[in-house]
Design an enzyme around this catalytic site. Structure first.
Site, PDB file in Angstrom:
ATOM      1  N   ASP A   1      -3.786   5.074   6.320  1.00 27.93           N
ATOM      2  CA  ASP A   1      -5.053   4.985   7.056  1.00 27.93           C
ATOM      3  C   ASP A   1      -5.697   3.621   6.856  1.00 27.93           C
ATOM      4  O   ASP A   1      -5.979   3.217   5.731  1.00 27.93           O
ATOM      5  CB  ASP A   1      -6.020   6.078   6.592  1.00 27.93           C
ATOM      6  CG  ASP A   1      -5.507   7.475   6.900  1.00 27.93           C
ATOM      7  OD1 ASP A   1      -5.162   7.730   8.072  1.00 27.93           O
ATOM      8  OD2 ASP A   1      -5.442   8.303   5.971  1.00 27.93           O
TER       9      ASP A   1
ATOM     10  N   ASP B   1       0.190   1.624   2.474  1.00 27.00           N
ATOM     11  CA  ASP B   1      -0.886   2.573   2.695  1.00 27.00           C
ATOM     12  C   ASP B   1      -0.805   2.994   4.159  1.00 27.00           C
ATOM     13  O   ASP B   1      -0.124   2.357   4.969  1.00 27.00           O
ATOM     14  CB  ASP B   1      -2.216   1.897   2.381  1.00 27.00           C
ATOM     15  CG  ASP B   1      -3.408   2.719   2.820  1.00 27.00           C
ATOM     16  OD1 ASP B   1      -3.517   3.886   2.388  1.00 27.00           O
ATOM     17  OD2 ASP B   1      -4.218   2.205   3.618  1.00 27.00           O
TER      18      ASP B   1
END
Length: 223
Positions: free
Chosen positions: A13, A11
């Site tokens: 953010d 991932d």
């Protein structure tokens, strides 16, 4: 006998970069531009990881679809302007992120990828500003998939690389990441420094507190 190919998906953010300041600023700007009540910071942070239209719908559930669409566009414009103004400082890498990317990239049988709620434009700009364009062989973004936690991003990354689900791991900071991993039948490694509380990462195979713990976590999953 050669080692099987492995896939490590990140991932972005809240996992690789700390973009919460930019996200809150852009969301605030978007709501203020339409004279709508601005969601509080905790509400905005809670939706990080979802695709933008889904996130906006959660933050403004009573607004008409046309208004939600305007909020989406306002957010994109504000975020883009902030990124142009601040450069890498708008989304700094978390400590150890670059080192672990370089370390894993140097392992011949390990492939790296990204599965993010960002747009293609946003992800490409982020990787460019941090000089990380060459590290990720598969980049799955919100433009081409249902929002997390739907498993589409991971399933496409597996198809792109030819890696089996048993040999893949998803690294993320939110419940959406861990639920997506479970739905795709891959192991999830949660990170404690992101935007969801550790207690929300209940679907993770394990949770790490620093990037230097990731190699041992991967070894524990694969060995």
């Amino acid at each position: 006998m050669s080692a099987p190919l492995r896939l490590v998906l990140f991932d972005v953010d809240g996992t690789l970069v700390d973009s919460q300041g930019s996200i809150v600023l852009a969301m605030t700007s978007s709501f203020e531009a339409l004279s709508l009540p601005v969601p509080d910071r905790s509400a905005v942070i809670s939706i990080v990881g979802l695709s933008l239209p889904v996130a906006i719908a959660r933050l403004a559930p009573t607004e008409a679809p046309a208004v939600q669409d305007r909020l989406v566009e306002g957010y994109k414009q504000a975020y883009h302007a902030h990124r142009l103004d601040q450069g890498a400082a708008s989304s700094p890498l978390f400590p150890g992120a670059r080192d672990i990317i370089e370390t894993l990239h140097a392992v011949p049988e390990v492939l790296l990828g990204v599965a993010t709620g960002k747009s293609q434009r946003g992800l490409d700009a982020l990787l460019e500003v941090h000089g990380l364009e060459s590290y990720f062989v598969t980049r799955q973004v919100a433009d081409h998939h249902p929002s997390k936690p739907h498993p589409s991003m991971i399933e496409t990354a597996l198809a792109d690389t030819g890696v089996s689900a048993a040999d893949a791991v998803m690294i993320g900071d939110t419940s959406f990441d861990m639920e997506m991993a479970r739905a795709a039948s891959v192991a999830g490694v949660g990170v404690s420094w992101g935007y969801h509380d550790r207690s929300a990462l209940r679907d993770a195979s394990c949770v790490i507190d620093a990037f230097d713990q990731l190699p041992a976590a991967l070894a524990g999953i694969w060995d």
